[in-house]
Design a protein around this motif. Structure first.
Motif, PDB file in Angstrom:
ATOM      1  N   SER A  78       0.717  -1.135  -0.081  1.00  9.13           N
ATOM      2  CA  SER A  78      -0.004   0.001   0.019  1.00  9.13           C
ATOM      3  C   SER A  78       0.924   1.188   0.183  1.00  9.13           C
ATOM      4  O   SER A  78       0.555   2.269  -0.708  1.00  9.13           O
ATOM      5  CB  SER A  78      -0.840  -0.042   1.281  1.00  9.13           C
ATOM      6  N   HIS A 113       2.087   2.119  -3.558  1.00  7.24           N
ATOM      7  CA  HIS A 113       1.124   2.385  -4.313  1.00  7.24           C
ATOM      8  C   HIS A 113       0.847   4.068  -4.233  1.00  7.24           C
ATOM      9  O   HIS A 113       0.163   4.676  -4.857  1.00  7.24           O
ATOM     10  CB  HIS A 113      -0.081   1.668  -4.336  1.00  7.24           C
ATOM     11  N   SER A 114       0.687   4.324  -2.784  1.00 11.51           N
ATOM     12  CA  SER A 114       0.292   5.579  -2.261  1.00 11.51           C
ATOM     13  C   SER A 114       0.909   6.954  -2.936  1.00 11.51           C
ATOM     14  O   SER A 114       2.178   6.777  -3.191  1.00 11.51           O
ATOM     15  CB  SER A 114       0.190   5.806  -0.849  1.00 11.51           C
ATOM     16  N   GLU A 116      -6.405   9.238   0.787  1.00 16.87           N
ATOM     17  CA  GLU A 116      -6.341   7.921   0.409  1.00 16.87           C
ATOM     18  C   GLU A 116      -6.813   7.145   1.409  1.00 16.87           C
ATOM     19  O   GLU A 116      -6.419   7.276   2.803  1.00 16.87           O
ATOM     20  CB  GLU A 116      -5.103   7.605  -0.125  1.00 16.87           C
ATOM     21  N   TYR A 157      -6.642   2.829   2.461  1.00 14.16           N
ATOM     22  CA  TYR A 157      -6.239   1.464   2.016  1.00 14.16           C
ATOM     23  C   TYR A 157      -6.743   0.383   3.059  1.00 14.16           C
ATOM     24  O   TYR A 157      -6.720   0.715   4.023  1.00 14.16           O
ATOM     25  CB  TYR A 157      -4.720   1.265   1.879  1.00 14.16           C
ATOM     26  N   GLN A 206      -9.851   8.581  -2.358  1.00 15.88           N
ATOM     27  CA  GLN A 206      -9.786   7.473  -3.118  1.00 15.88           C
ATOM     28  C   GLN A 206      -9.600   5.915  -2.278  1.00 15.88           C
ATOM     29  O   GLN A 206      -8.714   6.066  -1.388  1.00 15.88           O
ATOM     30  CB  GLN A 206      -8.284   7.641  -3.753  1.00 15.88           C
ATOM     31  N   ASN A 212      -8.732   2.218  -1.767  1.00 17.22           N
ATOM     32  CA  ASN A 212      -7.993   1.218  -2.587  1.00 17.22           C
ATOM     33  C   ASN A 212      -7.920  -0.054  -1.739  1.00 17.22           C
ATOM     34  O   ASN A 212      -7.672  -0.177  -0.508  1.00 17.22           O
ATOM     35  CB  ASN A 212      -6.565   1.660  -2.733  1.00 17.22           C
ATOM     36  N   SER A 213      -7.908  -1.232  -2.579  1.00 20.31           N
ATOM     37  CA  SER A 213      -7.661  -2.455  -1.684  1.00 20.31           C
ATOM     38  C   SER A 213      -6.167  -2.533  -1.385  1.00 20.31           C
ATOM     39  O   SER A 213      -5.240  -2.139  -2.296  1.00 20.31           O
ATOM     40  CB  SER A 213      -7.722  -3.762  -2.959  1.00 20.31           C
ATOM     41  N   GLY A 214      -6.004  -3.119  -0.208  1.00 10.16           N
ATOM     42  CA  GLY A 214      -4.604  -3.249   0.316  1.00 10.16           C
ATOM     43  C   GLY A 214      -3.962  -4.547   0.040  1.00 10.16           C
ATOM     44  O   GLY A 214      -3.018  -5.083   0.569  1.00 10.16           O
ATOM     45  N   SER A 259      -0.831  -7.294  -5.299  1.00  7.60           N
ATOM     46  CA  SER A 259      -1.046  -6.223  -6.492  1.00  7.60           C
ATOM     47  C   SER A 259       0.334  -5.775  -6.768  1.00  7.60           C
ATOM     48  O   SER A 259       0.204  -4.845  -7.947  1.00  7.60           O
ATOM     49  CB  SER A 259      -1.929  -4.980  -5.936  1.00  7.60           C
TER      50      SER A 259
END
Length: 328
Positions: free
Chosen positions: A129, A132-133, A224, A226, A253, A255-257, A261
């Protein structure tokens, strides 16, 4: 030649036993190693899903576990990155011996205690996470849920320069978090009025709806969220309307953690990887940048029945449980 293997299996709902398990005595492939398990690590969240059969319809028996420190016993002729007698962290189940492909393990840094090295598996869960952040360390971060995944998440974020606010309703978990050097530890965001509307990033490691509502109420606009903790079961009677309204008008936003991914291995155009996160986490633990002393209990695999029952009913006091396989 190994003829008999033993492993922990979920033999039924809320039933765990050390049993004889399958072992393939065929010759070692050129890209494989065989290792003897020194310690293995319980994932309280992931393993509880199968143990409790939250989703229903689980087919037993179930192999369980995904982190172990192995002492290398044999290496295939094409394996060059480890030698017999060295140690690796493998994504292997709770069992005495494992066969692992050369690209499915990470060499353990020299001199690390195996019970410390195996915990390197957990920081990697939330590091996905962070990778991605787009929220940078100039902003505040909220971490909800201080089980082992949340505890490691908060430590990683603080080590990387974020101002971390960590929350858990359990006083024992909060005390452990403080002992690991976390500076801002509270029961809930309600205890930090000045945080409301300023945090850029929220990471839920609890899997509970009420925790997500609490985090959303304190994010800044455009922040965001997560979701790292698995939402195994419904824990509130609230309607989704409040949730959707907070997301929509907060420009949040979500998001899946999910840790996978990112790729398992790095490549030229994808330098970040899950194995890279595990490797870095072990280095941070080795160097004392992530604290793991006194956060775990050690049990023999034969005690697995009482251990998983203790996790399920929340009677175990430490956030992390490790199996010591020396007696098997």
């Amino acid at each position: 030649m190994i003829q008999i293997n033993q492993g922990i299996r979920f033999t039924g709902k809320q039933q765990a036993s050390l049993v004889q398990c399958d072992w393939e005595p065929s010759p070692l492939a050129a890209d494989e190693i065989i290792g003897r398990t020194i310690v293995s690590l319980i994932s309280n969240g992931s393993e509880m899903g199968a143990y409790m059969d939250f989703s229903g319809g689980m087919k037993y028996p179930v192999e369980t576990g995904y982190a172990a420190i192995l002492e290398v016993l044999e290496v295939g002729e094409e394996v060059t990155n480890v030698k017999v007698g060295e140690r690796v962290l493998a994504l292997s189940p709770h069992q005495a011996y494992s066969r692992v492909k050369f690209n499915d393990y990470i060499p353990v840094p020299a001199g690390m205690k195996p019970e410390h090295a195996v915990i390197g598996r957990f920081p990697a869960v939330s590091m996905t996470s962070m990778i991605h952040s787009r929220i940078r360390p100039t902003e505040s971060v909220m971490v909800m849920g201080l089980g082992i995944v949340g505890l490691m998440c908060a430590q990683v974020m603080q080590h990387c320069g974020y101002e971390v606010y960590a929350f858990d309703p359990n006083e024992g978990r909060r005390a452990t978090a403080r002992s690991c050097g976390l500076r801002h530890v509270y029961t809930s965001p309600d205890e930090v009025p000045g945080l409301k509307g300023t945090a850029g990033l929220a990471i839920d490691c609890s899997g509970r709806e009420e925790a997500v509502y609490s985090l959303l109420a304190n994010l800044r606009k455009g922040g965001e969220l997560y979701l790292v903790g698995v939402p195994w079961f419904r824990s509130t009677d609230k309607f989704a309307h409040d949730l959707l309204r907070s997301i929509f008008y907060g420009y949040v936003q979500v998001n899946s953690g999910w840790e996978w991914s990112i790729p398992r291995h790095s490549s030229e155009f994808h330098p970040n990887s899950n194995h890279g996160s595990i490797r870095k986490a072990m280095e941070w633990i080795r160097d004392g940048l992530l604290q793991v002393e006194n956060i775990y209990d050690i049990y023999t695999p034969s005690a697995c029945g009482e251990v998983y029952a203790g996790i399920a009913d929340s009677t175990l006091t430490k956030p992390c449980v490790i199996f010591d396989w020396s007696s098997v």
